[in-house]
Structures are given as C-alpha cells and as structure tokens.
Scaffold this active site. Structure first.
Site, PDB file in Angstrom:
ATOM      1  N   LYS A  84       0.860  -1.179   0.000  1.00 49.47           N
ATOM      2  CA  LYS A  84       0.000   0.000   0.000  1.00 49.47           C
ATOM      3  C   LYS A  84       0.893   1.225   0.000  1.00 49.47           C
ATOM      4  O   LYS A  84       2.065   1.171   0.408  1.00 49.47           O
ATOM      5  CB  LYS A  84      -0.891   0.005   1.238  1.00 49.47           C
ATOM      6  CG  LYS A  84      -2.151   0.850   1.100  1.00 49.47           C
ATOM      7  CD  LYS A  84      -3.236   0.114   0.323  1.00 49.47           C
ATOM      8  CE  LYS A  84      -4.550   0.885   0.335  1.00 49.47           C
ATOM      9  NZ  LYS A  84      -5.646   0.125  -0.288  1.00 49.47           N
ATOM     10  N   GLY A 184     -21.231   6.142   4.921  1.00 52.13           N
ATOM     11  CA  GLY A 184     -20.318   6.521   3.846  1.00 52.13           C
ATOM     12  C   GLY A 184     -20.893   6.128   2.501  1.00 52.13           C
ATOM     13  O   GLY A 184     -20.974   4.942   2.176  1.00 52.13           O
ATOM     14  N   VAL A 185     -21.308   7.127   1.720  1.00 47.63           N
ATOM     15  CA  VAL A 185     -21.907   6.834   0.415  1.00 47.63           C
ATOM     16  C   VAL A 185     -21.090   7.512  -0.693  1.00 47.63           C
ATOM     17  O   VAL A 185     -21.623   8.176  -1.578  1.00 47.63           O
ATOM     18  CB  VAL A 185     -23.397   7.261   0.356  1.00 47.63           C
ATOM     19  CG1 VAL A 185     -24.247   6.289   1.137  1.00 47.63           C
ATOM     20  CG2 VAL A 185     -23.595   8.686   0.881  1.00 47.63           C
ATOM     21  N   GLY A 186     -19.788   7.330  -0.607  1.00 52.98           N
ATOM     22  CA  GLY A 186     -18.883   7.851  -1.629  1.00 52.98           C
ATOM     23  C   GLY A 186     -18.750   6.888  -2.783  1.00 52.98           C
ATOM     24  O   GLY A 186     -19.733   6.317  -3.259  1.00 52.98           O
ATOM     25  N   LYS A 187     -17.497   6.660  -3.215  1.00 50.53           N
ATOM     26  CA  LYS A 187     -17.252   5.860  -4.417  1.00 50.53           C
ATOM     27  C   LYS A 187     -17.890   4.479  -4.345  1.00 50.53           C
ATOM     28  O   LYS A 187     -18.458   4.001  -5.318  1.00 50.53           O
ATOM     29  CB  LYS A 187     -15.746   5.723  -4.662  1.00 50.53           C
ATOM     30  CG  LYS A 187     -15.072   6.974  -5.171  1.00 50.53           C
ATOM     31  CD  LYS A 187     -13.724   6.685  -5.801  1.00 50.53           C
ATOM     32  CE  LYS A 187     -12.652   6.344  -4.817  1.00 50.53           C
ATOM     33  NZ  LYS A 187     -11.304   6.280  -5.440  1.00 50.53           N
ATOM     34  N   VAL A 188     -17.778   3.827  -3.209  1.00 50.05           N
ATOM     35  CA  VAL A 188     -18.294   2.461  -3.059  1.00 50.05           C
ATOM     36  C   VAL A 188     -19.686   2.454  -2.453  1.00 50.05           C
ATOM     37  O   VAL A 188     -20.589   1.748  -2.929  1.00 50.05           O
ATOM     38  CB  VAL A 188     -17.342   1.611  -2.192  1.00 50.05           C
ATOM     39  CG1 VAL A 188     -17.913   0.217  -1.965  1.00 50.05           C
ATOM     40  CG2 VAL A 188     -15.969   1.509  -2.846  1.00 50.05           C
ATOM     41  N   GLY A 189     -19.892   3.250  -1.402  1.00 48.85           N
ATOM     42  CA  GLY A 189     -21.139   3.206  -0.660  1.00 48.85           C
ATOM     43  C   GLY A 189     -22.370   3.470  -1.497  1.00 48.85           C
ATOM     44  O   GLY A 189     -23.400   2.795  -1.340  1.00 48.85           O
ATOM     45  N   HIS A 190     -22.288   4.443  -2.411  1.00 45.75           N
ATOM     46  CA  HIS A 190     -23.493   4.751  -3.188  1.00 45.75           C
ATOM     47  C   HIS A 190     -23.842   3.618  -4.144  1.00 45.75           C
ATOM     48  O   HIS A 190     -25.024   3.371  -4.438  1.00 45.75           O
ATOM     49  CB  HIS A 190     -23.328   6.080  -3.939  1.00 45.75           C
ATOM     50  CG  HIS A 190     -22.664   5.991  -5.272  1.00 45.75           C
ATOM     51  ND1 HIS A 190     -21.286   6.019  -5.415  1.00 45.75           N
ATOM     52  CD2 HIS A 190     -23.167   5.871  -6.535  1.00 45.75           C
ATOM     53  CE1 HIS A 190     -20.980   5.938  -6.703  1.00 45.75           C
ATOM     54  NE2 HIS A 190     -22.087   5.837  -7.392  1.00 45.75           N
TER      55      HIS A 190
END
Length: 360
Positions: A84, A184-190
C-alpha cells in the site's frame, strides 16, 4: 513512532518486508510505500492521498493497510502479495502532475515489487499520470486499457459478502425486507446502496459529505438519512455497513449496535484487537472487511493479464463462497469470523509461499 520491526499484529504473519519513504520537494511529494509480503507474488495495493495530521499517522495507516492487502489478496485467490502507499496532503488542493509523476518514479524504482492502483483520494486518471513514469500501475482508465473505476466490483463484492451473511443468519441469501445502514456513500457506498435497493432492502445512510448524501437522495428519495455516523449505529438496523474510513467498530459502537450483521467496504474496521470477540459475544456476525471488499483489487489485478470485466466479475462473485466458508470455519473452530479469516489467509500464504523455495 509505530513499531515497524516489532511483533506482528496478526497470528503468525510475516513482518513488513520493506517500507520506503519518498520525497520530492519541488512538487511537494511526501509519500510512504509499504510492502508487507511478496510470499504470493508482487505486492499490490492502492495509493491513498489524504491530509494526515502527522507523519506518524500516515505511517500507521500505510502499515495497517498494506498488512490488510496481504490478507485480502490471499483470500481473493490472487497470486499477489500485499502492499500500500500513502501520499500526505489534501488531494483537492495539493495534487498536481509533477507530484504524481514523481511518485511514479519511486514506484518504478522498486522494479515490480509493488504495483499501485487507486484508493481514497486517487482516481483512474491519476493512475494514467503515474503510469507515464512507471509500468507497475493498475486501476487505469478504460481509454488506456485499464479497468476503470474499481468501486464497481468493490461494491458488488461487499453485496455478495452481505448475501452470504444473510444466508448464515436468516437462512436466505437476500436482504429483502432487511433494514441496512450504510455509513459513507462515496465511491463504493453509493453503489452498494443501489445493489441493496434492487434486492428489496430498506436503506438508511449517513456521510460527512452532505453532497454525497444529496446525490443518493436525488436518485433514490426512498432512502432515509441519519444525522451522522453515531446516530446511524443507534438506528434499529438488521445490517450495519461501514463504508467510510477505518476504525468505525469501536467499543462505543459495539455497545449500542442493534444490527445482527456487520458487513461493509471500509478497510480496518476493527478499532483494536478484541473488538471481533465483543461482536461475537453480542451475537453480531462480522463479515471480515478484507474478505468482502476484495472486489476492487480483483478488478484491478485483472488488468495485469489484459482486462476482461466479465472474467473479473465472475471471480468477484466467489466472494459469496469465501465468506460462507469463513463463517463455517469460524463455527467449527469456535472462533470469531475475523480470526477464521486470518487463519485461512495465513495458511494460503504459508502453503503457496513456500513453493518459491523450489528452484526453477
């Protein structure tokens, strides 16, 4: 500072093989690349661009994240180790072409021991810029032969893990009629919200970014909104899905959580060792984060041999089977699923890694 050379945090895992500090003063680059293990192959993991409060915080994060990637890649069935990178700074104001290209040169200097991709604060167009200085880059745009947005299969994989958890708890691989809280509804959450609604779940969300919440509400007005993350975990939920940054499963969270299942996309969800036992003692089934959120790394790893979306999606579908296998193993051995997952990953790293001792 974190104890880089100290005792490992998980079972019998190896310690980090290499930690590289990268600086280019002219562009403002301050980055850390951590290679945890190359037992299964070159280390693969994304680059996180984040305004860490200190270098110590950045180092702690990259060590934890790279360790998680070793376990994630092992259980995803990939012939790849774990690594990472973090870039210290605000991606909205500090990111520039020279910085990304300087970072690419540091990645190239490792000669393939580390392959990078997107993470929080970095996107496929950024990887195209990094790739102008390094051949060891995945998560590139479709125009440049890449997989594009890896959040697509990340969300799909989390949904498969959640289906496996539902099968284990409610005897059916569906979230229909269940109330799911997505933090969290960003890149993945939404994207996870969309899978859940299509499956017939009732969804309540929270996010520190009001624009992200409004974006979901505009498309899906039936979605409920909690005031914040603390309020969300206090809701009457069947499933809690942490999809923001790590550490969301703390002593305080577990104490008030009503959900019977925890399954989300965030990395390093357990705030400290022992949380997994607290969850088990309260009858909460925890789907280990690095198992269910591996769809993204499966997607970008597929680029290495020439990307094919259907092939990658087929592999991500198997997250259901892997998650189910971990729940069964946990029950048989009388341990929390997080412990069972660690054991399964360590077993593969040990059994396959030793083959490198056979000279060709």
């Amino acid at each position: 500072m974190p104890n880089v050379f100290g005792s490992p945090h998980k079972g019998t895992e190896p310690r980090h093989e290499q930690v590289v500090f990268c600086q280019d003063e002219a562009s403002g680059l301050r980055a850390i690349i951590a290679i945890h293990s190359t037992a299964l192959g070159p280390s693969l993991g994304g680059t996180r661009f984040y305004p860490y409060a200190s270098e110590e915080a950045a180092l702690t994060d990259v060590l934890n994240l790279s360790r998680g990637m070793s376990y994630k890649n092992a259980l995803a069935g990939l012939d790849l180790g774990g690594g990472k990178a973090v870039i210290i700074g605000d991606p909205d104001t500090d990111k520039n072409e020279a910085m990304l290209r300087a970072y690419g040169r540091f990645v190239q200097s490792l000669h393939g021991r580390y392959i990078t991709a997107c993470d929080v604060g970095t996107y496929s167009p950024d990887m195209d810029i990094v790739a102008r200085e390094s051949e060891y880059v995945t998560g590139r745009t479709v125009e440049h032969g890449g997989a594009g947005d890896s959040s697509i299969l990340t969300a799909f994989g989390v949904f498969q893990g959640m289906r496996a958890a539902a099968q284990h708890v409610w005897s059916g691989p569906t979230l229909r009629g269940r109330r799911v809280g997505v933090e969290g509804v960003g890149k993945v959450g939404h994207r996870l919200v969309e899978h859940l609604l299509e499956d017939g779940a009732e969804v309540v969300i929270s996010d520190v970014d009001e624009a992200a919440v409004e974006r979901v509400r505009e498309r899906h007005p039936q979605v409920a909104v909690a005031a914040d993350g603390a309020a969300l975990v206090r809701e009457q939920l069947d499933v809690y899905a942490p999809c923001a940054l790590g550490g969301s499963l703390s002593d305080e969270t577990v104490a008030v959580l009503s959900a019977k299942v925890v399954c989300g996309a965030a990395n390093n969800q357990l705030a400290h060792p022992g949380i997994e036992k607290q969850l088990a003692d309260r009858g909460v089934l925890y789907a280990p984060d690095y198992v269910v959120n591996s769809g993204g790394v499966i997607q970008v790893a597929d680029e290495i041999g020439g990307f094919d979306f259907e092939r990658a999606k087929s592999r991500a579908t198997k997250i259901f089977d892997t998650t189910e296998k971990i729940f069964v193993l946990a029950a048989e051995e009388g341990v929390p699923p997080a412990v069972a997952a660690d054991r399964l990953a360590e077993r593969r790293m040990s059994e396959i890694g030793r083959l490198r001792g056979i000279l060709l």
